[in-house]
Design an enzyme around this catalytic site. Structure first.
Site, short mmCIF file in Angstrom:
data_model
loop_
_atom_site.label_atom_id
_atom_site.label_comp_id
_atom_site.label_asym_id
_atom_site.label_seq_id
_atom_site.Cartn_x
_atom_site.Cartn_y
_atom_site.Cartn_z
N LEU A 9 -3.28 24.11 45.77
CA LEU A 9 -4.43 24.53 44.97
C LEU A 9 -4.39 26.05 44.79
O LEU A 9 -4.36 26.80 45.77
CB LEU A 9 -5.73 24.13 45.64
N ARG A 16 -13.31 38.47 44.18
CA ARG A 16 -13.45 39.57 45.14
C ARG A 16 -12.20 40.44 45.28
O ARG A 16 -12.20 41.43 45.99
CB ARG A 16 -13.88 39.01 46.51
N GLY A 79 -14.28 22.47 41.40
CA GLY A 79 -14.23 22.21 42.85
C GLY A 79 -12.87 21.74 43.31
O GLY A 79 -12.00 21.39 42.51
N ASP A 103 -3.82 30.38 48.51
CA ASP A 103 -4.29 31.64 49.08
C ASP A 103 -4.36 31.60 50.60
O ASP A 103 -5.02 32.42 51.22
CB ASP A 103 -5.65 32.03 48.47
N ASN A 166 -12.96 23.08 58.90
CA ASN A 166 -11.92 22.54 58.02
C ASN A 166 -11.09 23.69 57.48
O ASN A 166 -11.62 24.61 56.88
CB ASN A 166 -12.64 21.80 56.87
N ASN A 383 28.86 62.04 34.87
CA ASN A 383 29.35 60.71 34.52
C ASN A 383 28.82 60.20 33.19
O ASN A 383 29.23 59.16 32.73
CB ASN A 383 28.99 59.72 35.63
N ALA A 420 36.11 76.47 44.44
CA ALA A 420 34.65 76.42 44.32
C ALA A 420 34.21 76.89 42.94
O ALA A 420 34.85 77.76 42.32
CB ALA A 420 34.02 77.28 45.40
C1 UD1 Z 1 -12.98 25.04 51.12
C2 UD1 Z 1 -13.41 23.75 51.80
C3 UD1 Z 1 -14.00 24.10 53.18
C4 UD1 Z 1 -12.98 24.85 54.01
C5 UD1 Z 1 -12.50 26.07 53.24
C6 UD1 Z 1 -11.34 26.71 53.97
C7 UD1 Z 1 -14.11 22.23 50.04
C8 UD1 Z 1 -15.24 21.66 49.29
N1 UD1 Z 1 -14.40 23.11 50.98
O1 UD1 Z 1 -14.14 25.80 50.91
O2 UD1 Z 1 -14.37 22.90 53.84
O3 UD1 Z 1 -13.55 25.23 55.23
O4 UD1 Z 1 -12.02 25.72 51.93
O5 UD1 Z 1 -11.03 27.94 53.35
O6 UD1 Z 1 -12.97 21.87 49.80
N2 UD1 Z 1 -9.70 25.82 44.22
C9 UD1 Z 1 -9.17 25.35 43.04
N3 UD1 Z 1 -10.02 24.83 42.10
C10 UD1 Z 1 -11.36 24.78 42.28
C11 UD1 Z 1 -11.88 25.27 43.49
C12 UD1 Z 1 -11.02 25.77 44.44
O7 UD1 Z 1 -7.97 25.39 42.82
O8 UD1 Z 1 -12.06 24.28 41.38
C13 UD1 Z 1 -8.79 26.36 45.23
C14 UD1 Z 1 -8.99 27.83 45.49
O9 UD1 Z 1 -8.11 28.62 44.69
C15 UD1 Z 1 -8.63 27.98 46.95
C16 UD1 Z 1 -8.99 26.63 47.53
O10 UD1 Z 1 -9.04 25.72 46.45
O11 UD1 Z 1 -7.25 28.18 47.13
C17 UD1 Z 1 -10.31 26.66 48.29
O12 UD1 Z 1 -11.32 27.03 47.40
P1 UD1 Z 1 -12.57 27.85 47.86
O13 UD1 Z 1 -13.48 28.02 46.73
O14 UD1 Z 1 -12.14 29.06 48.58
O15 UD1 Z 1 -13.20 26.80 48.88
P2 UD1 Z 1 -14.27 27.09 49.97
O16 UD1 Z 1 -15.61 27.03 49.35
O17 UD1 Z 1 -13.92 28.29 50.72
#
Ligand code: UD1
Ligand code: CA
Length: 453
Positions: A9, A16, A79, A103, A166, A383, A420
């Site tokens: 993902l 940020r 999500g 990430d 998690n 050169n 030289a």
């Molecule tokens: C998520 C988890 C949380 C966990 C945390 C760890 C869910 C609902 N929650 O939360 O339980 O403790 O990660 O860091 O899964 N991303 C996408 N598409 C989206 C949303 C996110 O690709 O629509 C990717 C982001 O780029 C990132 C990862 O998924 O790499 C996590 O997304 P992020 O928004 O950071 O999730 P958290 O809310 O931190």
């Protein structure tokens, strides 16, 4: 072991980071975050890697095109569950599916292999944190079985006290994952399709939910800001420095070295403070690297001394050479054994023979220099004629006087001496002295102009 699909993902916006570059293309130890994850994924030999990206147009697939992966865009981003849904058409039901985050760069293969070895069911990678704020919490029953994951924003005060969180990384049977994802709903505080909701679905269906913990906490650190990136960079550099120390390398200060690639060292190698190693670097036995030197894609054979502030790029250095201080070896440089390259000497695309010396203030480009040659201070190979590059050849045992210009193409003969201050435009004979400056004269009675009072 069952075959594997890996979904990474990488669609999050990275607000940020305050950057125009997609978050996963920012670098840690000189390598994009996503590339760390892909390099780890590849070692598991999956049947399929699928990267879910969102921001930055085609920047992510273009930057990672060398990988045999499929790239799917998630637009809009609804999500983590919605993100994995985008990958499902690329995955086969016979394999297990592992979800990684683009990430979370430092996840290690041995941890993921332990997840693979855990057996049937859903496997979560979890960790106990002193400060679990911001993470989804792992909810267990009295027996200790996992029941669900509750996101921080949806958690009760009681649930927020749970320290087991998690990491987001999980492994699931693909057919079950496909069904669970199809049934996700976004009835939560954030209005998102949470991947984490599949846990309670698994429990309802009687599918076992396992958990594995990583051996090292830094494996699961995610990057959301430049300060988190800087912290993880230092953690990783500390890991690299510890590996070097363990293998017997002497580091003047393990907190002041940066390895951005793969550094391999022989025995009794010493590295002073502030050095940077990029790409693939090999240092032989007894090599010493002086402070603030930068070495990139190079090999340095045994016993060579590199004095402070030297730069070595895409070069091959023989044994027992002396380099620097303030030397610059540019791509295509080859130094044979016992060569000396001193301060403010720049060498490019050139070969310097055994025991030859260029100790001060020179430019040597596109040249072939034989053995035991002495190149005097201030010698320049000319050169470039404005359009083409030409070669300079200096045969064995030649002596080039200081402040000489060698206008290429040109050859200095075996054992030849150049006086030289000469500008040499034609080949010179073996063993002879060649000069190209006017004779010294003194003019008697000459007076320096005097200032008028
Ligand atoms: C998520 C988890 C949380 C966990 C945390 C760890 C869910 C609902 N929650 O939360 O339980 O403790 O990660 O860091 O899964 N991303 C996408 N598409 C989206 C949303 C996110 O690709 O629509 C990717 C982001 O780029 C990132 C990862 O998924 O790499 C996590 O997304 P992020 O928004 O950071 O999730 P958290 O809310 O931190
Ligand atoms: Ca996050």
């Amino acid at each position: 072991m069952k075959s594997l699909n890996i979904v990474i993902l990488a669609a999050g916006k990275g607000t940020r980071m305050h950057s125009d570059k997609p978050k996963v293309l920012h670098t840690l130890a000189g390598k994009p975050l996503l590339q760390h994850v892909l390099d780890c994924a590849v070692t598991l030999q999956p049947k399929q890697i699928c990267v879910v990206y969102g921001h930055g147009g085609s920047a992510v697939p273009v930057a990672m095109q060398r990988y045999a992966a499929s790239f799917v865009i998630q637009e809009p981003q609804l999500g983590t569950g919605h993100a994995v849904q985008q990958a499902m058409p690329h995955l086969d039901d016979a394999s297990l599916t592992m979800v990684l985050f683009g990430d979370v760069p430092l996840i290690q293969a041995d941890t993921l292999q332990r997840m693979q070895q855990t057996g049937a069911g859903l496997v979560l990678l979890t960790v106990n944190l002193e400060n679990p704020t911001g993470y989804g919490r792992i909810v267990r029953n009295k027996k200790g079985d996992i029941l669900s994951i509750v996101e921080e924003k949806d958690a009760s005060a009681e649930q927020r006290k749970i320290s087991e969180v998690n990491t987001g990384i999980l492994l699931a049977p693909t057919r079950l994952l496909r069904n669970w994802l199809a049934n996700l709903q976004n009835k939560n505080i954030q209005g998102e399709y949470y991947l984490t909701d599949i846990v309670s679905m698994a429990v309802e269906q009687g599918v076992v939910v396992h958990s594995i913990q990583p051996a090292r906490e830094w494996e699961i650190h995610g990057i959301n800001s430049k300060s988190q990136l800087a912290v993880l960079e230092r953690i990783w550099q500390h890991v690299e420095a510890s590996k070097l120390l363990t293998s017997g390398v002497t580091l003047a200060d393990p907190a002041r070295i940066d390895v951005r690639g793969k550094l391999t060292c022989g025995r009794d190698v010493e590295i002073d403070v502030g050095c940077i190693f990029e790409g693939e670097v090999n240092l032989g036995d007894n090599v010493h690297v002086g402070a603030y030197s930068i070495i990139k894609n190079a090999s340095v054979a045994q016993g060579t001394q590199i004095l402070p502030y030297s730069l070595i790029d895409s070069s091959k250095v023989g044994a027992n050479c002396h380099i620097g201080p303030y030397a610059r070896l540019r791509p295509g440089t080859k130094l044979h054994d016992d060569a000396h390259v001193g301060n403010f000497v720049e060498i490019k695309n050139s070969e310097i023979g055994q025991g030859s010396k260029a100790n001060h203030l020179s430019y040597i480009g596109d040249s072939t220099v034989g053995s035991r040659v002495n190149i005097g201070a201030g010698t320049i190979t000319c050169n470039y004629d404005g359009a083409n590059k030409h070669r300079t050849i200096i045969e064995d045992d030649a002596f080039i006087g200081s402040d000489t210009q060698l206008v290429a193409p040109v050859r200095v003969g075996k054992g030849a001496t150049i006086g030289a201050g000469s500008t040499i435009t034609r080949d010179t004979s073996d063993g002879e002295l060649t000069l190209s400056r006017s004779k010294q004269v003194s003019i008697s009675g000459w007076k320096r102009p005097a200032k008028k009072k």
